[in-house]
Design a protein around this motif. Sequence first.
Motif, PDB file in Angstrom:
ATOM      1  N   GLN A   1      63.912  31.945 -13.158  1.00 14.71           N
ATOM      2  CA  GLN A   1      63.591  30.593 -13.591  1.00 14.71           C
ATOM      3  C   GLN A   1      62.482  30.644 -14.645  1.00 14.71           C
ATOM      4  O   GLN A   1      61.729  31.616 -14.711  1.00 14.71           O
ATOM      5  N   PRO A   2      62.353  29.587 -15.452  1.00 19.10           N
ATOM      6  CA  PRO A   2      61.311  29.589 -16.504  1.00 19.10           C
ATOM      7  C   PRO A   2      59.920  29.807 -15.912  1.00 19.10           C
ATOM      8  O   PRO A   2      59.582  29.247 -14.872  1.00 19.10           O
ATOM      9  N   ASN A   3      59.126  30.634 -16.584  1.00 22.23           N
ATOM     10  CA  ASN A   3      57.739  30.890 -16.185  1.00 22.23           C
ATOM     11  C   ASN A   3      57.637  31.303 -14.714  1.00 22.23           C
ATOM     12  O   ASN A   3      56.771  30.836 -13.973  1.00 22.23           O
ATOM     13  N   ALA A   4      58.513  32.171 -14.312  1.00 26.34           N
ATOM     14  CA  ALA A   4      58.563  32.587 -12.909  1.00 26.34           C
ATOM     15  C   ALA A   4      57.232  33.177 -12.463  1.00 26.34           C
ATOM     16  O   ALA A   4      56.577  33.922 -13.201  1.00 26.34           O
ATOM     17  N   SER A   5      56.832  32.840 -11.232  1.00 23.66           N
ATOM     18  CA  SER A   5      55.565  33.326 -10.681  1.00 23.66           C
ATOM     19  C   SER A   5      55.761  34.208  -9.464  1.00 23.66           C
ATOM     20  O   SER A   5      54.830  34.883  -9.027  1.00 23.66           O
ATOM     21  N   VAL A   6      56.957  34.215  -8.872  1.00 24.45           N
ATOM     22  CA  VAL A   6      57.222  35.022  -7.691  1.00 24.45           C
ATOM     23  C   VAL A   6      58.706  35.362  -7.671  1.00 24.45           C
ATOM     24  O   VAL A   6      59.535  34.581  -8.148  1.00 24.45           O
ATOM     25  N   GLN A   7      59.028  36.544  -7.159  1.00 22.93           N
ATOM     26  CA  GLN A   7      60.413  36.953  -7.021  1.00 22.93           C
ATOM     27  C   GLN A   7      60.756  37.176  -5.556  1.00 22.93           C
ATOM     28  O   GLN A   7      59.936  37.679  -4.782  1.00 22.93           O
ATOM     29  N   SER A   8      61.977  36.797  -5.191  1.00 23.96           N
ATOM     30  CA  SER A   8      62.522  37.166  -3.891  1.00 23.96           C
ATOM     31  C   SER A   8      63.395  38.389  -4.072  1.00 23.96           C
ATOM     32  O   SER A   8      64.235  38.437  -4.983  1.00 23.96           O
TER      33      SER A   8
END
Length: 766
Positions: free
Chosen positions: A165-172
């Motif tokens: 997603q745009p400007n992602a801050s965390v990944q699963s």
Amino acid sequence: MRVRRSWCAAVTAVVAAATLLAPPAAGAADEPIIDPIPEEPQQSRLGLVLQEVAQLPASEATPPATDPRLIRHNRINYVGEVPDGSGRMFVPDLNGPLYLLDGGQQHVYLDFKARFEHFFSGRGMGSGFGFVAFHPDFARNGKFYTVHSEDKAAIDSEEPTYPNQPNASVQSVVTEWTADDPAADVFSGSQREIFRFGFTTQIHAIQQIDFNPTARPGDPDYGLLYLGVGDGGIGLDSDVPQDMSTPAGKILRIDPAGNDGPSGQYGIPASNPFVGTPGALGEIYAVGMRDPHRFSWDPGGRHAMYLGHIGQHAIEAVYEVRAGDNFGWSEREGDFTFRPENQCYLYPLPADDEKYGYVYPVAAYDHDPPQGWPCNSDSGHAISGGQVYRGTQFPLLRGKYVFGDLVDGRVFYTDVNRMKRGAERAPLHELQLFDTAGKQMRMTDFVGDGRVDLRFGTDAQRNLYLLAKANGKIWKVVGTRAAPGSEVTEQVQRNLVAYYDFERPFAADDSRELDRGSSRTLLSLLGGGEDMRVADGAFPGSNNALQAQQVNPEVAGNDDWKAGVWDGNGVSSLSAFNGVEGATVMGWFKMTGENPSPDSNTPDPGDRYNAVGLAGILSGDSDGHDVRALLELIQVDGELRLVGLGRRIDGGSSQTFAAEQDWRELLPPGEWVHLAATFDYTTGEIALYRNGEPLPGFYTVPGDPWQLDGSGTTKTNPRGIKIGGSFPQNTAERNPCNCRMDSLMFLNTAAEPDAIAHQYRRFFQR
């Protein structure tokens, strides 16, 4: 002493009331719906007996959390049984450890915090080691699957399965693990990453992954892994949950043994509903979700899949999930129209709603925040999806979907045979809870905190388990029993405007108490906050009381422990006392210290207040002291007496009815006593009662101070309620009470003597 915290930060998901109600009629699309589900869950006479089976160790987030909702004893979030016949239970902790419980003994099987360099659990309610799913053939192949969160550094360096997603801050990150020895107490073996996706915010990522436990070898669903993927917190004002080209806001179904997925690390089942649909990901099983928090399958019946879906503004919902479903978010919240530009209200469905093909909940409840609480603030609720009980040990539970509110800890059920798509929502019932000694409790009592963080689990024998992050404990349902009826009589209930039993801390802020009366007026615990709830009950079934007390007699400050509600413009939720013809104030009281207290407002340390405040309703022009109806101890002709003191006209004179008996005999130290005062503003009659019996007394003001004319009080809303002393706006101290109080009731009628007596007896005869 109960230990609680304050939870004022905003979480958009919230809850509170529920149930049997058809969708609103089509049309009138611009008419806002203020209370979408006005019916409360019904109080069930069925109770669950809970036995503590485990206490998991404390754990901390990485990086250290600043959000108090993440600073818990630990963050355990599920309990299940390893499918290998060993009887071992598994428990994931969002802060990193995967525990195995074996015969009551616990140990760490795998630690994600130590395993992954970019492990992240310090922000976001679902971040960290979220879930573990053991392959149904784990005993043979040693495979299990996990999902955990990684931070911005991983986003910058790792390739996602699909664009972040745009400007992602965390990944699963979903990982497959293969154990060298499936029976080992500690994991050793290999691992491979099979799915990675980044989210804009730290909320609504991948919360649960799981296999369908009802599928058997040879079934099309056997060995297929479901992923509950949230909208990343951006579905509120975007079309992400409806966008078929992204995993967000969907339930995915993948084949971990396949290789035709985009990364070659998993397969896409040919039976998935959108395989071959142009522009759609083949992994998608169902769409249109905000936060698909917990899902499970019915072990019996049709083996239906049920999803507990956390809502945005008002609706907490249970959906039956089938391939190809669209639950409508963010065009819909539950079975209502949602408009992001006006989140304080929901709206009716449009007349042409059928053309959209949305699927609506089979059960739901709404947030129903306290009166006056900001509509866009956390009101302390969110659904915790549960389990359908199909065990044989407790016949009264069979066929019931048991779930709850993860924040305030209420436990509900609804009958599976009433949970039908396209029909009226199934009615909800609130289960009562007991410890193994037979004591009735709420989950807030079991955990000692107003925020429970409740989850549910099950084992191979289909037993039910409850667990809580608040204290890191797990309980097993070991019995059912009949619960007592309500402690409030029907006579009293009809006119019960406000009722505080100090068993219901407001989960969004433990220093406030929820109102069980019709007004839903939120009470503030002043001076001591949540510590004012003490483990003491006036009658069987009561666990807590309110402690009021003077704190510093030498300083004219604002630190005395008291309670109340205040609004200088009048408390609108207390409008039932506007122009009222009668009122009743009653409750349980126990003297716990020196009364009356030293007067902190005078220089002479020997001075005493001339009164001890118990509980009362303020007048419409009160400065925090003047009242419309009050129970109090006050000096009458130089002698302290128990009185009922009332005022009919704002700014007018008060009348006092004083008990003849010595107040020290009426309220002996350390003894619970039920007191009531009734006020008839049309006749001028005031009455006092002790333990259901009327008290002889006398009026202290001659003549007609109320200026009786047959009508009720001034037509103004009271400026509040005061308990344990004056000035609930907390600007001054006066007349503190060193005492405890329980089950305070405020009625908008002068209750008859038999109603008072009946209510007193009801506390002991439920």
